[in-house]
Scaffold this motif. Sequence first.
Motif, PDB file in Angstrom:
ATOM      1  N   GLU A   1     -89.480  -3.457 -16.671  1.00  0.00           N
ATOM      2  CA  GLU A   1     -90.595  -4.383 -16.725  1.00  0.00           C
ATOM      3  C   GLU A   1     -91.180  -4.603 -15.328  1.00  0.00           C
ATOM      4  OE1 GLU A   1     -90.697  -8.567 -18.471  1.00  0.00           O
ATOM      5  OE2 GLU A   1     -90.085  -7.225 -20.103  1.00  0.00           O
ATOM      6  N   ASP A   2     -90.324  -4.704 -14.313  1.00  0.00           N
ATOM      7  CA  ASP A   2     -90.813  -4.848 -12.940  1.00  0.00           C
ATOM      8  C   ASP A   2     -91.604  -3.619 -12.517  1.00  0.00           C
ATOM      9  OD1 ASP A   2     -89.677  -7.340 -12.689  1.00  0.00           O
ATOM     10  OD2 ASP A   2     -87.834  -6.594 -11.759  1.00  0.00           O
ATOM     11  N   THR A   3     -91.145  -2.451 -12.941  1.00  0.00           N
ATOM     12  CA  THR A   3     -91.828  -1.207 -12.592  1.00  0.00           C
ATOM     13  C   THR A   3     -93.225  -1.168 -13.201  1.00  0.00           C
ATOM     14  OG1 THR A   3     -89.709  -0.043 -12.509  1.00  0.00           O
ATOM     15  CG2 THR A   3     -91.680   1.307 -12.695  1.00  0.00           C
ATOM     16  N   ILE A   4     -93.357  -1.585 -14.438  1.00  0.00           N
ATOM     17  CA  ILE A   4     -94.655  -1.601 -15.107  1.00  0.00           C
ATOM     18  C   ILE A   4     -95.606  -2.550 -14.386  1.00  0.00           C
ATOM     19  CG2 ILE A   4     -95.864  -2.244 -17.240  1.00  0.00           C
ATOM     20  CD1 ILE A   4     -93.315  -1.313 -18.736  1.00  0.00           C
ATOM     21  N   GLU A   5     -95.099  -3.700 -13.996  1.00  0.00           N
ATOM     22  CA  GLU A   5     -95.919  -4.673 -13.265  1.00  0.00           C
ATOM     23  C   GLU A   5     -96.342  -4.110 -11.909  1.00  0.00           C
ATOM     24  OE1 GLU A   5     -95.348  -9.109 -11.469  1.00  0.00           O
ATOM     25  OE2 GLU A   5     -94.453  -8.686 -13.425  1.00  0.00           O
ATOM     26  N   HIS A   6     -95.420  -3.444 -11.218  1.00  0.00           N
ATOM     27  CA  HIS A   6     -95.716  -2.839  -9.914  1.00  0.00           C
ATOM     28  C   HIS A   6     -96.806  -1.764 -10.056  1.00  0.00           C
ATOM     29  CE1 HIS A   6     -95.239  -1.005  -5.986  1.00  0.00           C
ATOM     30  NE2 HIS A   6     -95.016   0.149  -6.575  1.00  0.00           N
ATOM     31  N   ILE A   7     -96.657  -0.885 -11.032  1.00  0.00           N
ATOM     32  CA  ILE A   7     -97.637   0.185 -11.244  1.00  0.00           C
ATOM     33  C   ILE A   7     -99.001  -0.407 -11.594  1.00  0.00           C
ATOM     34  CG2 ILE A   7     -98.271   2.119 -12.751  1.00  0.00           C
ATOM     35  CD1 ILE A   7     -95.231   2.761 -12.838  1.00  0.00           C
ATOM     36  N   SER A   8     -99.016  -1.421 -12.433  1.00  0.00           N
ATOM     37  CA  SER A   8    -100.264  -2.077 -12.811  1.00  0.00           C
ATOM     38  C   SER A   8    -100.948  -2.685 -11.585  1.00  0.00           C
ATOM     39  CB  SER A   8     -99.983  -3.156 -13.850  1.00  0.00           C
ATOM     40  OG  SER A   8    -101.162  -3.801 -14.221  1.00  0.00           O
ATOM     41  N   THR A   9    -100.182  -3.330 -10.722  1.00  0.00           N
ATOM     42  CA  THR A   9    -100.718  -3.911  -9.496  1.00  0.00           C
ATOM     43  C   THR A   9    -101.289  -2.836  -8.588  1.00  0.00           C
ATOM     44  OG1 THR A   9     -99.153  -5.749  -9.589  1.00  0.00           O
ATOM     45  CG2 THR A   9    -100.148  -5.281  -7.448  1.00  0.00           C
ATOM     46  N   MET A  10    -100.561  -1.743  -8.422  1.00  0.00           N
ATOM     47  CA  MET A  10    -101.006  -0.661  -7.549  1.00  0.00           C
ATOM     48  C   MET A  10    -102.249   0.028  -8.112  1.00  0.00           C
ATOM     49  SD  MET A  10     -99.111  -1.034  -5.008  1.00  0.00           S
ATOM     50  CE  MET A  10     -99.508   0.376  -4.007  1.00  0.00           C
ATOM     51  N   LEU A  11    -102.323   0.191  -9.425  1.00  0.00           N
ATOM     52  CA  LEU A  11    -103.518   0.777 -10.047  1.00  0.00           C
ATOM     53  C   LEU A  11    -104.733  -0.106  -9.766  1.00  0.00           C
ATOM     54  CD1 LEU A  11    -102.129   2.028 -13.460  1.00  0.00           C
ATOM     55  CD2 LEU A  11    -103.147   3.448 -11.677  1.00  0.00           C
ATOM     56  N   GLY A  12    -104.527  -1.407  -9.763  1.00  0.00           N
ATOM     57  CA  GLY A  12    -105.614  -2.337  -9.459  1.00  0.00           C
ATOM     58  C   GLY A  12    -106.084  -2.241  -8.016  1.00  0.00           C
ATOM     59  N   ARG A  13    -105.206  -1.820  -7.118  1.00  0.00           N
ATOM     60  CA  ARG A  13    -105.556  -1.695  -5.696  1.00  0.00           C
ATOM     61  C   ARG A  13    -106.206  -0.358  -5.351  1.00  0.00           C
ATOM     62  NH1 ARG A  13    -100.114  -4.125  -2.835  1.00  0.00           N
ATOM     63  NH2 ARG A  13    -100.334  -6.221  -3.681  1.00  0.00           N
ATOM     64  N   LEU A  14    -106.010   0.651  -6.208  1.00  0.00           N
ATOM     65  CA  LEU A  14    -106.574   1.967  -5.921  1.00  0.00           C
ATOM     66  C   LEU A  14    -108.092   1.931  -5.917  1.00  0.00           C
ATOM     67  CD1 LEU A  14    -104.494   4.557  -7.983  1.00  0.00           C
ATOM     68  CD2 LEU A  14    -104.514   4.250  -5.519  1.00  0.00           C
ATOM     69  N   LYS A  15    -108.667   2.614  -4.957  1.00  0.00           N
ATOM     70  CA  LYS A  15    -110.119   2.741  -4.851  1.00  0.00           C
ATOM     71  C   LYS A  15    -110.463   4.203  -4.629  1.00  0.00           C
ATOM     72  CE  LYS A  15    -110.872  -1.800  -4.500  1.00  0.00           C
ATOM     73  NZ  LYS A  15    -110.253  -2.383  -5.612  1.00  0.00           N
ATOM     74  N   LEU A  16    -111.662   4.581  -4.985  1.00  0.00           N
ATOM     75  CA  LEU A  16    -112.114   5.960  -4.783  1.00  0.00           C
ATOM     76  C   LEU A  16    -112.008   6.328  -3.305  1.00  0.00           C
ATOM     77  CD1 LEU A  16    -115.284   6.173  -7.042  1.00  0.00           C
ATOM     78  CD2 LEU A  16    -112.978   6.976  -7.527  1.00  0.00           C
ATOM     79  N   GLY A  17    -111.494   7.519  -3.055  1.00  0.00           N
ATOM     80  CA  GLY A  17    -111.375   8.029  -1.697  1.00  0.00           C
ATOM     81  C   GLY A  17    -110.082   7.677  -0.984  1.00  0.00           C
ATOM     82  N   MET A  18    -109.283   6.785  -1.565  1.00  0.00           N
ATOM     83  CA  MET A  18    -108.009   6.410  -0.930  1.00  0.00           C
ATOM     84  C   MET A  18    -107.015   7.565  -0.969  1.00  0.00           C
ATOM     85  SD  MET A  18    -106.927   2.635  -2.158  1.00  0.00           S
ATOM     86  CE  MET A  18    -107.311   1.250  -1.132  1.00  0.00           C
ATOM     87  N   GLU A  19    -106.267   7.709   0.099  1.00  0.00           N
ATOM     88  CA  GLU A  19    -105.175   8.681   0.157  1.00  0.00           C
ATOM     89  C   GLU A  19    -103.965   8.024  -0.504  1.00  0.00           C
ATOM     90  OE1 GLU A  19    -103.584  12.407   1.421  1.00  0.00           O
ATOM     91  OE2 GLU A  19    -105.624  11.689   1.665  1.00  0.00           O
ATOM     92  N   SER A  20    -103.394   8.687  -1.505  1.00  0.00           N
ATOM     93  CA  SER A  20    -102.291   8.108  -2.268  1.00  0.00           C
ATOM     94  C   SER A  20    -101.238   9.148  -2.598  1.00  0.00           C
ATOM     95  CB  SER A  20    -102.805   7.514  -3.581  1.00  0.00           C
ATOM     96  OG  SER A  20    -103.785   6.553  -3.344  1.00  0.00           O
ATOM     97  N   THR A  21    -100.030   8.663  -2.809  1.00  0.00           N
ATOM     98  CA  THR A  21     -98.935   9.490  -3.301  1.00  0.00           C
ATOM     99  C   THR A  21     -98.494   8.898  -4.628  1.00  0.00           C
ATOM    100  OG1 THR A  21     -98.228  10.067  -1.067  1.00  0.00           O
ATOM    101  CG2 THR A  21     -96.606  10.346  -2.820  1.00  0.00           C
ATOM    102  N   ILE A  22     -98.467   9.742  -5.664  1.00  0.00           N
ATOM    103  CA  ILE A  22     -98.101   9.280  -7.005  1.00  0.00           C
ATOM    104  C   ILE A  22     -96.915  10.094  -7.506  1.00  0.00           C
ATOM    105  CG2 ILE A  22     -98.861   8.986  -9.388  1.00  0.00           C
ATOM    106  CD1 ILE A  22    -101.710   8.650  -8.351  1.00  0.00           C
TER     107      ILE A  22
END
Length: 67
Positions: free
Chosen positions: A1-22
């Motif tokens: 459940e914590d992982t789902i919340e973390h992923i949801s939060t991070m998805l909300g922070r993602l913006k076009l053009g950001m460098e990310s590791t998934i």
Amino acid sequence: EDTIEHISTMLGRLKLGMESTIEHYRAYHDVVSTGRVKGIDYVFKYVLLDGEKIYFDNIYDIKIRET
């Protein structure tokens, strides 16, 4: 459940053009993909990372690289 919340939060922070590791699941393997976010589709639930479509349900972790 914590992982789902973390992923949801991070998805909300993602913006076009950001460098990310998934970290995600693809074709029976765990994969780590790094690149720029080219698109986020909240209707069909995927992130487009340098042309690779990664579905939200397959994501284990997201790290946003600070520039």
